[in-house]
Structure formats: C-alpha cells, structure tokens
Design an enzyme around this catalytic site. Sequence first.
Site, PDB file in Angstrom:
ATOM      1  CB  CYS A  97      -1.027   0.054   1.120  1.00 45.80           C
ATOM      2  SG  CYS A  97      -1.132  -1.360   2.174  1.00 45.80           S
ATOM      3  NE  ARG A 118       2.001  -9.212   5.230  1.00 46.78           N
ATOM      4  CZ  ARG A 118       0.722  -8.961   5.039  1.00 46.78           C
ATOM      5  NH1 ARG A 118      -0.183  -9.633   5.708  1.00 46.78           N
ATOM      6  NH2 ARG A 118       0.347  -8.032   4.185  1.00 46.78           N
ATOM      7  CD  GLN A 146      -0.461  -8.490  -0.011  1.00 50.76           C
ATOM      8  OE1 GLN A 146      -0.003  -7.403  -0.329  1.00 50.76           O
ATOM      9  NE2 GLN A 146      -1.126  -8.680   1.098  1.00 50.76           N
ATOM     10  CG  ASP A 158      -2.079  -5.361  -2.763  1.00 49.01           C
ATOM     11  OD1 ASP A 158      -3.294  -5.279  -2.487  1.00 49.01           O
ATOM     12  OD2 ASP A 158      -1.182  -4.906  -2.027  1.00 49.01           O
ATOM     13  CG  HIS A 174      -3.675  -0.293  -2.650  1.00 50.69           C
ATOM     14  ND1 HIS A 174      -2.567  -1.015  -2.999  1.00 50.69           N
ATOM     15  CD2 HIS A 174      -3.981  -0.651  -1.373  1.00 50.69           C
ATOM     16  CE1 HIS A 174      -2.198  -1.770  -1.982  1.00 50.69           C
ATOM     17  NE2 HIS A 174      -3.035  -1.575  -0.983  1.00 50.69           N
ATOM     18  CE  LYS A 231      -9.489  -8.701   7.831  1.00 47.31           C
ATOM     19  NZ  LYS A 231      -8.263  -9.472   7.716  1.00 47.31           N
ATOM     20  CG  HIS A 243      -6.009  -1.671   1.439  1.00 46.88           C
ATOM     21  ND1 HIS A 243      -4.672  -1.500   1.640  1.00 46.88           N
ATOM     22  CD2 HIS A 243      -6.615  -0.636   2.060  1.00 46.88           C
ATOM     23  CE1 HIS A 243      -4.471  -0.398   2.367  1.00 46.88           C
ATOM     24  NE2 HIS A 243      -5.631   0.132   2.634  1.00 46.88           N
TER      25      HIS A 243
END
Length: 610
Positions: free
Chosen positions: A297, A326, A344, A346, A348, A431, A477
């Site tokens: 992000c 992580r 991810q 991912d 945004h 979420k 997200h």
Amino acid sequence: MTEELLKIRHSASHVLAQAVLRLFPNAKLDIGPATDSGFYYDFDVDHKFTAEDLEKIEAEMKKIISENQRFEKFEATREEAKKLIENSGQGLYKLGRLNDIPEGAPISFYKNGEFTDLCAGPHVDYTKRIKAFKLLSVAGAYHRGDEKNKQLQRIYGTAFESKEELAKYLEQQEQAKLRDHRKLGKDMGLFAIDEKVGQGLILWKPKGAKLRQQLQDFILELLRQQGYEQVFTPHIGKLGLFKTSGHFPYYKESQFVPIIERDDLQDMINCNASVSTFEEKIENGDAQGFLLKPMNCPFHVQIFKSDPHSYRDLPVRLAEFGQVYRWEQSGELNGMTRVRGFTQDDAHIFCTPEQLDAEIQGCLDLVKNVFVTLGMKDYRVRISLRDPNSDKYVGSDENWQKSEEAIRKAAMSLGVPFTEELGEAAFYGPKIDFVIKDVIGREWQLGTVQVDYNLPERFDLTYIGADNKSHRPVMIHRAPFGSLERFTGVLIEHFGGNFPTWLAPEQLRIITLSDEVIEFADKIYKRLKDLGLRITMDDSSEKLGAKIRRAELEKVPHMFVIGKKEAAENKVSLRSRLRKSLEGVRDTEEAIALILDNIKTRDLGDAFTS
RNA sequence: GCCGAAAUAGCUCAGUUGGUAGAGCAACGCAUUCGUAAUGCGUGGGUCGUCGGUUCAAGUCCGAUUUUCGGCUCCA
C-alpha cells in the site's frame, strides 16, 4: 451436526477425562468440549502423554463405556458447586470455569459412575451410547487460549453415531491426505521449499510457474476490463515510509528485521549499542534503514501522490503482483498456505466517498468471477469489524462507522450468507474476506476487500473536487486471490491436482505407438507448439499401456494416441481425463479444435459439472 | 515462539539387544515396436538432516542444532 452426535462427542470427552483420572489420578482437568470434527479435553499433568498412553486411555474408555454408566444431571448453587469442586481436588481450573458462569445462570453438573464434571450438557443417557470413537492425537494448548498461561496437554479424539461412520470419516481423512497440496506439489513438481533457502519461502518450479502465470494472466485480463492499471514497485522501502503508514514500529514483530544503512550500523557497533538502544534508534529515526515490504500500500500511495488528481481522474486503480515478506512464527508455517514471502494480487483504489459503494461492488464482482471460473463453491464470507473495546485501531469513529456501513451493505448485496466478526478488522479499516477450507478442514483467508480512510489521512492524499477545493479520497485495498502462494495451495487441493486445461502445466501429451508414426506425430507436435499449447511427446519405446499410465499419474488432462491406423488417415485417438465426451478417434484438426475450445472456455471438466 | 512427533537412495519405506545399509518404484543401458493405467534383463545411486559426545565400533545410545508434521498462540 445432529443433536445426538453433539451429545455423543461431548459425553466421549467426559469419558476421556474419567479414563485419564483413573490412570493418572493427579491430572488436573480444564475443559473438554465437542468440536466440528470430534472432541478434546485439556489436562494439566506432569507426565507427558505418549502414543502408548493414548492406547491405554482408549482401552480404559472402552471399559467405562461397557460399564454402561448413567449420565445424571444435577443443579447446584454457586456455594455448593464451589464446595463440590474443591472436594474433588479439581479446583485449579474448574473454579475459574465456575466463575465464568454469569450470575443468575443455572449451574449444573453431570455425573456418570465415579466421575462428576461441571457441565451445561447435554449428554447421552448411558455411556453405552458412545458406540464409535477413537483418540487421535495429543497436542499442547494454552489454558484459556492465552500464551501467557500454562500450556496444557490436549487429547483429541473423534466419535460418531456408528462404527461405519467413524470408519468412513477416518477413510476420508486418509483420502484427503492424498490431495494435500504439499504432497501433490512435490509429486507434480510444482514447487519446493528448501532448507537452505529458508523456511516459508516458496521456490516455484517450472511446472508451478506455468500454473501461476496462467492465474496471473487471468487476473490481468479481468483487471484490464475493470479499468485497473498495472504498476511495479520495489521489494524494500525506507523505514520512514512505513512510519508514515503506521506499520512500523507497531507491527515490527511480524516484519523481518530492518536493513540498517552501513554507516549507522557501524556507528552503533562502535558505541557498543545494546539491542534496546539499537531498536530505539531505529524506531525514532536516529538510524536510517530499509524495510523488506510487508505490504504494497505505501508504494501505491506514493504513486498516487506523484501526480496531482482531479475528481475527474478518480477512481484511480493501481494493481500489482506485489511480493511481500512477513515474519510468521516458525510453528505457523504451512506449505504454500502460510509462508514468509508471498505475492499478493494486490490493488489499491483511490476514489471519492460517493464512488465507494460502486467500487466495493466492483471488487466483489471480481472475486465472485474468480470463484465461479474455478468452480469454487465451498467458501464462506466473513465481514471483519472493529472490536469497539480495543485501542489497536486508528482513525476516527466517524470514518469507521462509514466504512463498516459500506462493507456491510456490500456484503448484503452478495446474496450469500456471511458472518460478522468483531475484532477481526485490519487496524486501518473493516474488510470482507473470503475464507476456504483446506483438505484437513483448516480455514484459510483468500480474497479480501478492505476499506481504508486512514492511509489517505496519514499520507495527506487529496484530489481537487468540482468545487475547486481539496478533498480526501477513500482507499480500497483488495486482493481477489489473497496471495498467489496460498491460493495456488488451496487450488491444488480443490482440483486434487487435476487442473482444467487452461491451468494445467502440461495440457496435452502425444503418445506414439511405434517408431513408424513418429514423423506424423512430430508434425502434430510442432503444430500444437506453434499454437502455444503446453505439450510433450512420449515417443519412448515402452508399451502403450505404460505410457498412458504415466500420463495418467502425471495428471495430464488430454492425450493424443497415435498408431499406424491414425497416421494413415490423419487422425488421432483423443483420450481425456478431464472431459470424457471429447474422447474418440478424430480428425487431427477436429481434435485440436476441441482442445483449444476446452482451454478457451476454461472447462472445469466432468468432476465439476456432472 | 510454545507442546509433542519425525528426518535412512529422486519417491514410499525396512533396518533385530550398537558390529560397517536394503526393498519396491523412479533413473540410466540393452533388448523389445507393442492399441488405451505397469515388457523383460542389466547397471548406477546413500557422510542415514547437520554438528558434537559416549564406545574398539553409532543409522541405532546421549546432547545441541536445522527442517518437517500435528496442535496452541499469532496472522496489519
């Protein structure tokens, strides 16, 4: 689960505790409920339970069952209950459990034979009703699930209404193991995890990479349709970036240790800095460094910020297959489903508050599209809200209310049942998650859509509205797969390795019957290669049965078998493990067209459509 | 991270009370040219996860460590 089964399992857990007490009179009992798949009981004993102990305990349980003791319920006042527990010598945990019972609620015990336990019930009437049970394993479990408390020994077992059902369950568990993505991933050469490389770090082998590339291409196609733009960002960023986002130092426990700049590191070594000084300096910015990114992000935020934005530009949708790292606890790592480095899918979305509902809707459509295409029906939807009593969340109450409302509204429009869970939200916003079970029944979160008013605030994001004034955008997200690693793991199990043609690492195998037809087969091979199919040719000198067996074991979805008969007539014998109706001796071009169509339509095969 | 179990050939596994490692499959070679899930014969392959200890001698016993598995805790 039926009421009867619940009673059987709960009663079995009592009998388990009773048997353990007969064999280990010093054991202190904590709690023993029925679960979705069986039952357990937690014990505090000095002796470490072994596999042989489980057998002995199981034998003792059988004895208790054959004694056919009656389960009797009786109620007590709080005082009486306390006295009863103390007299039984089980005060250590049971008194705490007694205190959990709210004032005014009934306090009841169940007694069978010499055994009495604080319990709300219900139970079967006689122990003989427990006809089919089995103890499965012993594991550590913290008292009250809190790692600050003592770790107790938990014995797991399962029970069913009949021996047949128990046998069926155990057989199913065995079958499930054959679908385990860790086994199939190894057998099929999809991925590897190497001790030398590091735990929780996935090595995608060529076959796995082919599968992954197809998934990525699939997602990219959907994203283009929905007006996303692809971006690429680095794997590391300066610590300050993550301080602004709020991820550092608050989540440092779940991040890899920062990479400190050489000069600053040297300075600290020179002055013999202790670990705590070291951390302090990093945290307050006296030492510069980089963080291996735990999420994408902040990078996407900076891309958004690199240009001024008008309300006319919004929504801005930035997508990236972003690899993040992580620091998961070592005991939590699991094949591809829980790893330390993952990708991810991912994106945004930066939008106006007015656009929020429609954008969330768009994200959910995307997730649904993915699930439908892959034939995944067995998932649940969870909306994760803030725990109003916790202070781990950032942002104003007003924004939280707005975003929780938006999430709830979107979930309701999904048309599938969902659960609301307090305290499960991200620290920056609520979420919607899509959760799926693996072969051994463990749940994994896949797709997620999260609303965020916080990061735009922290990074001071703005756009110019129609009124020519600055406004704050809202961020979403979202990741329809969640992570490619976890999703692939779940997908391997979902298909049991029998991937649809469009995903299969090897889509088709050409099998020759004798050397005489190799020339003809080779022409077809080249033609299919030119069409971009992932194929191989087996022209080895083995017998046909052996070659077919090998292709079957390797789960190749389609085979072209070519012998003299086929070569003479420009035909192939099509064998398909995915779609039986495709099989038969066909003109080569017709067979090729069928395969191409099977890929194009992303056919899931007979297993998903019969 | 915590509790427990495990690690032997590419894979699945065997290996007696410590005495110098074995099978099936796979791989490779040769023969075989075969009609929809296993052709035959032969050959190579292991520092027994790693490090240290006990012992005349360790895959086997002891300690540490790495990794995996089942749970617990955690999962921004």
